[in-house]
Write a protein that holds these residues in place. Structure first.
Motif, PDB file in Angstrom:
ATOM      1  N   GLU A 139       0.830  -1.203   0.000  1.00  0.00           N
ATOM      2  CA  GLU A 139       0.000   0.000   0.000  1.00  0.00           C
ATOM      3  C   GLU A 139       0.868   1.258   0.000  1.00  0.00           C
ATOM      4  O   GLU A 139       0.599   2.223  -0.715  1.00  0.00           O
ATOM      5  CB  GLU A 139      -0.918  -0.003   1.228  1.00  0.00           C
ATOM      6  N   ARG A 140       1.898   1.247   0.813  1.00  0.00           N
ATOM      7  CA  ARG A 140       2.793   2.408   0.866  1.00  0.00           C
ATOM      8  C   ARG A 140       3.549   2.566  -0.454  1.00  0.00           C
ATOM      9  O   ARG A 140       3.773   3.693  -0.920  1.00  0.00           O
ATOM     10  CB  ARG A 140       3.772   2.260   2.024  1.00  0.00           C
ATOM     11  N   ALA A 141       3.949   1.456  -1.054  1.00  0.00           N
ATOM     12  CA  ALA A 141       4.665   1.514  -2.330  1.00  0.00           C
ATOM     13  C   ALA A 141       3.757   2.022  -3.440  1.00  0.00           C
ATOM     14  O   ALA A 141       4.182   2.808  -4.301  1.00  0.00           O
ATOM     15  CB  ALA A 141       5.209   0.136  -2.688  1.00  0.00           C
ATOM     16  N   ARG A 142       2.483   1.597  -3.439  1.00  0.00           N
ATOM     17  CA  ARG A 142       1.554   2.012  -4.488  1.00  0.00           C
ATOM     18  C   ARG A 142       1.387   3.522  -4.505  1.00  0.00           C
ATOM     19  O   ARG A 142       1.291   4.137  -5.577  1.00  0.00           O
ATOM     20  CB  ARG A 142       0.204   1.335  -4.309  1.00  0.00           C
ATOM     21  N   GLY A 143       1.360   4.139  -3.353  1.00  0.00           N
ATOM     22  CA  GLY A 143       1.206   5.583  -3.286  1.00  0.00           C
ATOM     23  C   GLY A 143       2.359   6.335  -3.909  1.00  0.00           C
ATOM     24  O   GLY A 143       2.229   7.530  -4.235  1.00  0.00           O
TER      25      GLY A 143
END
Length: 628
Positions: free
Chosen positions: A122-126
């Motif tokens: 999730e953090r990487a997708r942002g």
């Protein structure tokens, strides 16, 4: 297919590594964090430097000890990840390698790890980044790519995928066929490394003994066949940890790496049916028919002495070149050329090495295709002016700048002997030597893997295990390569010190390539008698050697007497028997060997090598005496 290599695989500082990698032909690099930290440029400057060389950053690695941690360690792991994400965006890469945790406080559980990776995804997708999970062979809880895939599967996040490493799977003897069940779009990256089979701690084995695909004993081809069967179409990258490579020339290591990748993927394309790989059109491995000729560069008294030795070996002067100072000597299917030219390549070779084997002609099925494959694998083409009436024979550079010419029947290249040489009529009979059994090339030990890879990726050849040859003054490493039918054999002998005979030859000859030529006979005793009639002087062996033979083997007394009378050495294996007869050293340490193989003997008489070397050293100049 994009080719890539981890910067940790190459010696030197970061700019030196990048220059070697780009020159070798790679498309991209895995940037190893330690290489970045040791450099004094900013992340953006490093990224710009990489792209200015025509490379892309395929991966940032490694990120360690992430999953399964209890708080507050878990929160700190996510903080560390955010910092690495910042760095990746500055560098200009979108994929990070997270290796399975070895942290002593890491907790097990597939679901716990999957939850951590979902949050990290999730953090990487942002940020527009991706996370790849790799199972270290020595991971605390996850050390198998099947478990790593289960973590990724349960995380169920588009920005989280699997990273496969051939060493981590094959080193643990995990069946690579299990990879075929993984969807190709969930494999984010593939790392490749081979290794010799050594029974040792997995971590130590990995950190010190990895090598290029084809240089070790792991079935990297089967691993990659399984990978491509999934539909994976991402980068194929090398990650090599090797003490020898860390001290080697960056350009050579990078060149070998690129050669290994191209050859590996060519093998995969041919062996895995139904795959469509984006690869250059490269000819298949060349089929070797044998050695067509061996050419010496020599002059003056040295050339005269060499011709005299050939006469004692039963060779006859069969021809002279139509335009150059070349003489052709023949016996059976063996052709030896002596080149006395004072200009051109052979002259340069003589000036550098003294009397030396400067050129080897290899009979192949298709000479043009052989050179095409060789050059696409990084070999250097060789050309020199062709005079009137001469045939332009395809060639490449070999060990120490020597030349390999390729001769076939289909294009008329094998007519060179009738086209370029005037025939000398002779009625002399030979001594029973009918072919070249093998050529022995001497090099520094650090070069052995490189030249083993060179031959096995160019030709259909198999390699034997490396053996230690005991010299009175040190060890020499030796490895034999041969075609399936045994029509072409080469032994690679790696010297680690100039005190050994092999090392002394290298030092005195300034790196000449071929130290000895082994000639085959079907009757060693008849050949020995014929040689004696011609005045051939064999290498004298000690009485102690033959006394030991009587103790080690069940030889009839009359056979032992014949061996001793002819200075013939003996060995046997499970299949058959082997006989060896040596010339005395000439021209600074070169020599001829005469062999007979019976009943499928497959070796090279390695048990005799220490005694042969000791006998040869007794005839060479004393230790410490400089060469005049």
């Amino acid at each position: 297919m994009k080719t890539s290599i981890a910067t940790v695989s190459i010696s030197g500082n970061l700019p030196e590594k990048l220059e070697a990698i780009a020159k070798a032909g790679f498309d991209g690099i895995e940037i190893f964090e330690q290489d970045f930290i040791a450099h004094d440029g900013s992340p953006r400057e490093v990224g710009d430097l990489i792209r200015s060389m025509g490379l892309e950053i395929t991966l940032f690695q490694p990120f360690r000890d992430f999953e399964g941690l209890p708080d507050p360690l878990r929160a700190k792991a996510f903080d560390r990840a955010e910092r690495k994400f910042d760095l990746m965006q500055e560098l200009g890469t979108d994929l990070i390698l997270v290796c399975s945790s070895c942290h002593p406080e890491a907790l097990g559980g597939i679901d716990r790890a999957a939850a951590d990776f979902y949050e990290l995804g999730e953090r990487a997708r942002g940020r527009g980044l991706r996370v790849g999970y790799e199972a270290l062979a020595w991971g605390r809880h996850v050390n198998d790519h099947r478990d790593a895939w289960e973590v990724v599967r349960r995380a169920e996040h588009d920005n989280v995928g699997l990273i496969l490493d051939s060493f981590h799977s094959l080193g643990r003897k995990i069946d690579p066929e299990t990879i075929r069940r993984i969807p190709g779009d969930k494999i984010f990256f593939v790392q490749l490394a081979d290794a010799p089979l050594i029974d040792m701690d997995l971590l130590y084995w990995s950190r010190h003994f990895r090598n290029m695909p084809g240089e070790g004993d792991l079935d990297v081809t089967a691993f990659m066949r399984a990978v491509v069967a999934t539909g994976y179409g991402g980068p194929i990258s090398l990650e090599i940890f090797n003490d020898q490579f860390r001290g080697g020339p960056p350009a050579t290591i990078a060149k070998d790496g690129y050669r290994s990748l191209v050859a590996l993927m060519d093998d995969v394309r041919r062996e895995e049916p139904g795959t469509t790989l984006d690869l250059p059109d490269i000819p298949a491995k060349s089929l070797v028919r044998g050695v067509s000729f061996v050419e010496f560069a020599s002059r003056g008294e040295e050339a005269t002495a060499l011709e005299a030795m050939l006469e004692t070996l039963g060779f006859v002067h069969a021809g002279t070149h139509i335009a150059k100072t070349l003489s052709l000597w023949v016996q059976g299917d063996v052709r030896i050329v002596i080149n006395r030219e004072t200009t051109g390549y052979a002259s340069s070779a003589y000036a550098m090495h003294g009397t030396t084997v400067c050129d080897v002609g290899i009979a192949v099925e298709d000479a043009a295709a052989t050179v095409s494959r060789a050059t696409q694998l990084g070999a250097q083409p060789f050309n020199q002016p062709v005079g009137p009436g001469e045939i332009d024979i395809p060639a490449i550079r070999g060990l120490s700048g020597s030349v390999l010419h390729f001769i076939d029947d289909k294009s008329g290249l094998s007519d060179v002997w009738s086209v370029e040489f005037t025939r000398s009529e002779t009625a002399k009979q030979g001594a029973g030597l009918n072919r070249i059994d093998h050529l022995a090339q001497t090099m520094s030990y650090d070069e052995m893997l490189s030249w083993s890879l060179f031959y096995t990726t160019l030709f259909e050849m198999r390699k034997s295990p490396m053996v230690d040859v005991v010299d009175p003054d040190g060890l020499v490493r030796s490895q034999a390569l041969e075609t399936p039918e045994g029509v072409f054999r080469i032994t690679l002998n790696g010297a680690e010190t100039h005190r050994t005979m092999a090392g002394n030859f290298l030092a005195d000859s300034f790196g000449a390539s071929v130290q000895h030529i082994a000639l085959a006979t079907d009757d060693i005793f008849a050949t020995a008698a014929a040689l004696a009639e011609r005045g051939f002087k064999p290498l004298p062996m000690s009485d102690n050697y033959y006394a030991d033979l009587a103790a080690r083997f069940d030889l009839a007394p009359e056979v032992l007497d014949r061996l001793k009378a002819g200075n013939i050495l003996y060995d046997e294996d499970a299949q058959g028997t082997f006989f060896q007869l040596y010339s005395r050293p000439y021209a600074g340490g070169m020599f001829f060997e005469i062999v007979e193989r019976r009943d499928g003997y497959a070796g090279y008489g390695a048990p005799n090598a220490p005694f042969r070397i000791a006998a040869q050293k007794r005839l060479l100049r004393p230790k410490g005496m400089p060469r005049l």
